[in-house]
Design a protein around this motif. Structure first.
Motif, short mmCIF file in Angstrom:
data_model
loop_
_atom_site.label_atom_id
_atom_site.label_comp_id
_atom_site.label_asym_id
_atom_site.label_seq_id
_atom_site.Cartn_x
_atom_site.Cartn_y
_atom_site.Cartn_z
N LEU A 7 -22.05 -30.74 5.63
CA LEU A 7 -22.76 -29.47 5.47
C LEU A 7 -21.94 -28.31 6.04
O LEU A 7 -21.89 -27.22 5.43
N GLN A 8 -21.30 -28.52 7.18
CA GLN A 8 -20.46 -27.48 7.76
C GLN A 8 -19.27 -27.19 6.85
O GLN A 8 -18.90 -26.02 6.65
N LEU A 9 -18.66 -28.23 6.32
CA LEU A 9 -17.53 -28.05 5.42
C LEU A 9 -17.96 -27.26 4.18
O LEU A 9 -17.26 -26.35 3.73
N ALA A 10 -19.10 -27.61 3.63
CA ALA A 10 -19.61 -26.91 2.45
C ALA A 10 -19.88 -25.44 2.78
O ALA A 10 -19.59 -24.55 1.96
N PHE A 11 -20.42 -25.19 3.96
CA PHE A 11 -20.71 -23.80 4.36
C PHE A 11 -19.43 -22.99 4.46
O PHE A 11 -19.36 -21.84 4.00
N ALA A 239 -12.66 -24.58 23.03
CA ALA A 239 -13.56 -25.66 23.44
C ALA A 239 -14.47 -25.20 24.57
O ALA A 239 -15.45 -25.88 24.89
N HIS A 240 -14.18 -24.05 25.19
CA HIS A 240 -14.97 -23.57 26.32
C HIS A 240 -16.27 -22.96 25.82
O HIS A 240 -16.28 -22.19 24.85
N PRO A 241 -17.40 -23.27 26.45
CA PRO A 241 -18.69 -22.73 25.99
C PRO A 241 -18.81 -21.23 26.12
O PRO A 241 -19.64 -20.62 25.45
N PHE A 242 -17.98 -20.57 26.96
CA PHE A 242 -18.01 -19.12 27.03
C PHE A 242 -17.38 -18.48 25.80
O PHE A 242 -17.66 -17.34 25.47
N SER A 243 -16.49 -19.23 25.11
CA SER A 243 -15.81 -18.72 23.92
C SER A 243 -16.35 -19.30 22.62
O SER A 243 -16.21 -18.68 21.57
N ASN A 244 -16.94 -20.48 22.70
CA ASN A 244 -17.40 -21.16 21.48
C ASN A 244 -18.58 -22.06 21.84
O ASN A 244 -18.44 -23.28 21.92
N PRO A 245 -19.75 -21.49 22.03
CA PRO A 245 -20.86 -22.25 22.61
C PRO A 245 -21.65 -23.13 21.66
O PRO A 245 -22.26 -24.11 22.09
N THR A 246 -21.69 -22.82 20.37
CA THR A 246 -22.60 -23.52 19.47
C THR A 246 -21.87 -24.02 18.23
O THR A 246 -20.79 -23.54 17.89
N PRO A 247 -22.48 -24.96 17.51
CA PRO A 247 -21.89 -25.38 16.23
C PRO A 247 -21.72 -24.23 15.25
O PRO A 247 -20.77 -24.20 14.47
N LEU A 248 -22.65 -23.26 15.24
CA LEU A 248 -22.53 -22.12 14.34
C LEU A 248 -21.34 -21.24 14.72
O LEU A 248 -20.59 -20.79 13.85
N SER A 249 -21.16 -20.98 16.02
CA SER A 249 -20.00 -20.19 16.43
C SER A 249 -18.71 -20.90 16.07
O SER A 249 -17.71 -20.26 15.71
N ASN A 250 -18.72 -22.23 16.14
CA ASN A 250 -17.54 -23.01 15.78
C ASN A 250 -17.19 -22.83 14.30
O ASN A 250 -16.03 -22.63 13.93
N ALA A 326 -16.47 -31.64 12.91
CA ALA A 326 -16.17 -30.23 13.21
C ALA A 326 -14.87 -30.09 13.98
O ALA A 326 -14.15 -29.10 13.82
N SER A 327 -14.54 -31.08 14.80
CA SER A 327 -13.27 -31.05 15.52
C SER A 327 -12.10 -31.24 14.57
O SER A 327 -11.07 -30.56 14.68
N ALA A 328 -12.24 -32.18 13.64
CA ALA A 328 -11.18 -32.41 12.66
C ALA A 328 -10.99 -31.21 11.76
O ALA A 328 -9.86 -30.81 11.45
#
Length: 599
Positions: A7-11, A239-250, A326-328
């Motif tokens: 789903l993330q890839l499709a988005f 990878a730091h939650p201050f810079s990338n906290p959620t799956p959506l921000s990723n 999401a990491s890949a």
């Protein structure tokens, strides 16, 4: 997890598809327009720049090198004087070797970091020095790509390829700043930190005191991805939650680093007047990107044996909030775009997965490549493909009506040779210097399986530096004088030698008058006369031939030449990219990642 990853890839793909036409055409208008904005005219007055003056490739190259030299000196001095400047937060000046390496790194759009940002750099240095270079170094890449396109479409044979200063300002003001602002706002809604404080103290659950670093992270995270820079303000990077906290921000950050390189293929097709050309390049990029993503995703998802399954497959070094898919996706996109930002530890990837990430860089980072750099890289490969393919099938080697002769193919070949020479020379010298073994941890112990991985760490480092990527296998410590200096030289030469060769190629093409097919006839004729895209003949406008409209099409449709659009040419282009990289790097890959995967 697999469903969520799909789903993330499709988005990501849907958003890129939606932005492709409007952003691609917007960038074509930016560089084709003859009008300057008010703020741009102010810059020109301050810099005493004649925005109407066109430059040959020599003048353009000197402007690029001169601007980059001044940027390097300024950033180096800013780091060295950090301790006596305001807002230093008690941080001293940066050591000479590290300041040298970092200044080169950010000026070359590499953003390789041999330090912990929150410990070494003050917020003033981050914002005034590093963030500014994130904008202007990306704008330099855009400018060089547009200059090459102008060389291709120049119909007058004048040898002019635009005005670097105009292209630089427009890239920052009209493209990078607006996009970064939008991305930063989205990241703020997800909880990315944006503060002018240097940090705060707190008490841990064990009752001990600790200090947390904060700063203007959202704004710098945005341009870090939009400009395919990659250098973070925190050592954990994205990878730091201050810079990338959620799956959506990723997902937003993945889209940001792919956005401009992908849409530039539309810009290219629009400016050359044949959008099939852009679609062909996009198809080649997408094929490589999808293949690499499949390889990394599959090998990172594998878990052989009960113990591996219990441990959660290859989750070591990956954030639980992102997971393997999401990491890949992030890893393949960042190594394919010369970004270097990471949301997982590449050193902890499987031998095959990590090897694919190295291979992604060794392909020249053309899938889809960095901002500007990806487009001019794949265009150089397209010129080589036309030359080789044309000779194989007995057709005239021409690229969009411009003849590819000895001089043109020499510049293209020199471009291709720079990166392999730097990677292989740097890696081979490093591994035979016994003084480097102490910087590879357990991976450098001779006679152990880890020594194979240690070789891969060194190969990754020089591949990352020479390709202006900036990511790393974290097991290698690069604070020694040797690594600071040699990697700095690799970044410097890996950025500016190819730029010089690209601009020289643009100049050679711009001096030619193209041949177009006469209406109803298979023969070709040289034409002259020009007009400007976007109105006016002013600053940085792209010259196009007015008489082409009276013919049945450019020489790309001439049966006597090899077509540079369509599936056949796209397949030839991908094959050429793989062949060049395979013949060059297979022995080195066999000594490292391939051997590690087999053992």
């Amino acid at each position: 997890m697999t469903v969520a990853g799909l789903l993330q890839l499709a988005f990501v793909i849907v958003v890129l598809a939606v932005c492709y036409v409007p952003l691609g055409d917007h960038m074509a208008r930016v560089y084709g327009s003859g009008r300057d904005l008010v703020i741009e005219r102010w810059f020109y007055r301050v810099g005493r720049i004649d925005s109407r003056r066109q430059q040959t490739w020599v003048g353009y190259a000197l402007a690029v090198l001169g601007f980059s030299t001044v940027s390097f000196v300024f950033l180096y001095l800013l780091q060295r004087l950090q301790g006596v400047l305001p807002w230093s937060d008690g941080k001293p000046g940066v050591a000479p070797g590290m300041a040298f390496n970092t200044a080169i790194s950010f000026v070359t759009n590499t953003n390789w970091q041999s330090y912990s940002p929150e410990v070494v750099m003050s917020n003033l240095t981050q914002m005034l020095g590093l963030a500014v270079q994130n904008f202007v170094s990306a704008a330099v890449g855009l400018a060089v790509a547009i200059a090459l396109i102008r060389g291709i479409v120049n119909r007058r044979g004048s040898g002019e390829i635009g005005n670097f200063w105009v292209d630089l300002v427009r890239g920052v003001v009209r493209i990078l700043l607006p996009l970064s602002f939008i991305v930063a706002l989205i990241l703020l809604t997800q909880g990315v930190v944006q503060s002018f404080r240097s940090g705060f103290d707190f008490t841990t659950l064990t009752g001990q005191g600790a200090h947390s670093v904060v700063g203007p992270f959202a704004s710098q995270e945005a341009i870090k991805e939009i400009g395919t820079n990659g250098g973070g303000v925190l050592s954990a990077n994205s990878a730091h939650p201050f810079s990338n906290p959620t799956p959506l921000s990723n997902v937003v950050e993945i889209i940001a680093l792919l956005l401009i390189p992908v849409c530039l293929t539309r810009t290219y097709g629009t400016l050359v007047g044949d959008r099939r050309q852009g679609f062909t390049l996009l198809g080649a990029m997408a094929a490589i990107w999808a293949t690499m993503l499949t390889i990394v995703w599959v090998f990172e998802s594998r878990s052989d044996g009960i113990a591996s399954r219990a441990a959660g497959a290859m989750m070591e070094g990956k954030e639980q909030r992102f997971g393997i898919p999401a990491s890949a996706l992030f890893a393949v996109s960042t190594t394919g775009t010369s970004t270097g930002a990471v949301n997982s530890a590449h050193d902890s990837y499987s031998a095959a997965g990590g090897g694919a990430l190295i291979w992604n860089m060794l392909l020249g980072e053309v899938a889809p490549g960095g901002v500007g750099a990806g487009l001019y890289s794949i265009l150089v490969m397209a010129v080589i493909t036309v030359f080789v393919g044309g000779l194989l099938v007995g057709r005239s080697p021409e690229f969009l009506g411009k003849k590819v002769g000895q001089s043109e193919i020499t510049m293209a070949a020199l471009y291709v040779l720079v990166m392999p020479a730097l990677v292989l020379a740097g890696t081979s010298i490093s591994v035979i210097l016994f003084s480097t073994r102490g910087f590879q941890g357990n991976s450098g112990d001779p006679g152990t399986p880890g020594s194979i991985h240690g070789f891969g760490e060194v190969l990754y480092a020089y591949a990352s530096a020479a390709n202006n990527n900036g990511s790393a296998f974290g097991g290698l410590t690069v604070t020694s004088d040797w690594f600071q200096t040699s990697l700095g030289i690799a970044m410097l030469l890996g950025r500016f030698l190819p730029i010089v060769f690209v601009l020289a190629l643009a100049g050679l093409l711009a001096r030619q008058r193209p041949r177009v097919r006469e209406a109803g006839v298979g023969s070709t004729a040289v034409v002259g006369g020009s007009r400007s895209v976007g109105g006016g003949g002013g600053s940085g406008s792209v010259a196009l031939d007015a008489r082409v409209e009276a013919t049945t099409g450019p020489a790309a449709d001439d049966p006597s030449t090899l077509p540079t659009h369509g599936m056949m040419f796209g397949a030839l282009l991908v094959g050429t990219i793989l062949l060049v990289a395979g013949l060059t790097f297979f022995p080195a890959m066999a000594l490292g990642p391939i051997a590690e995967a087999v053992l």
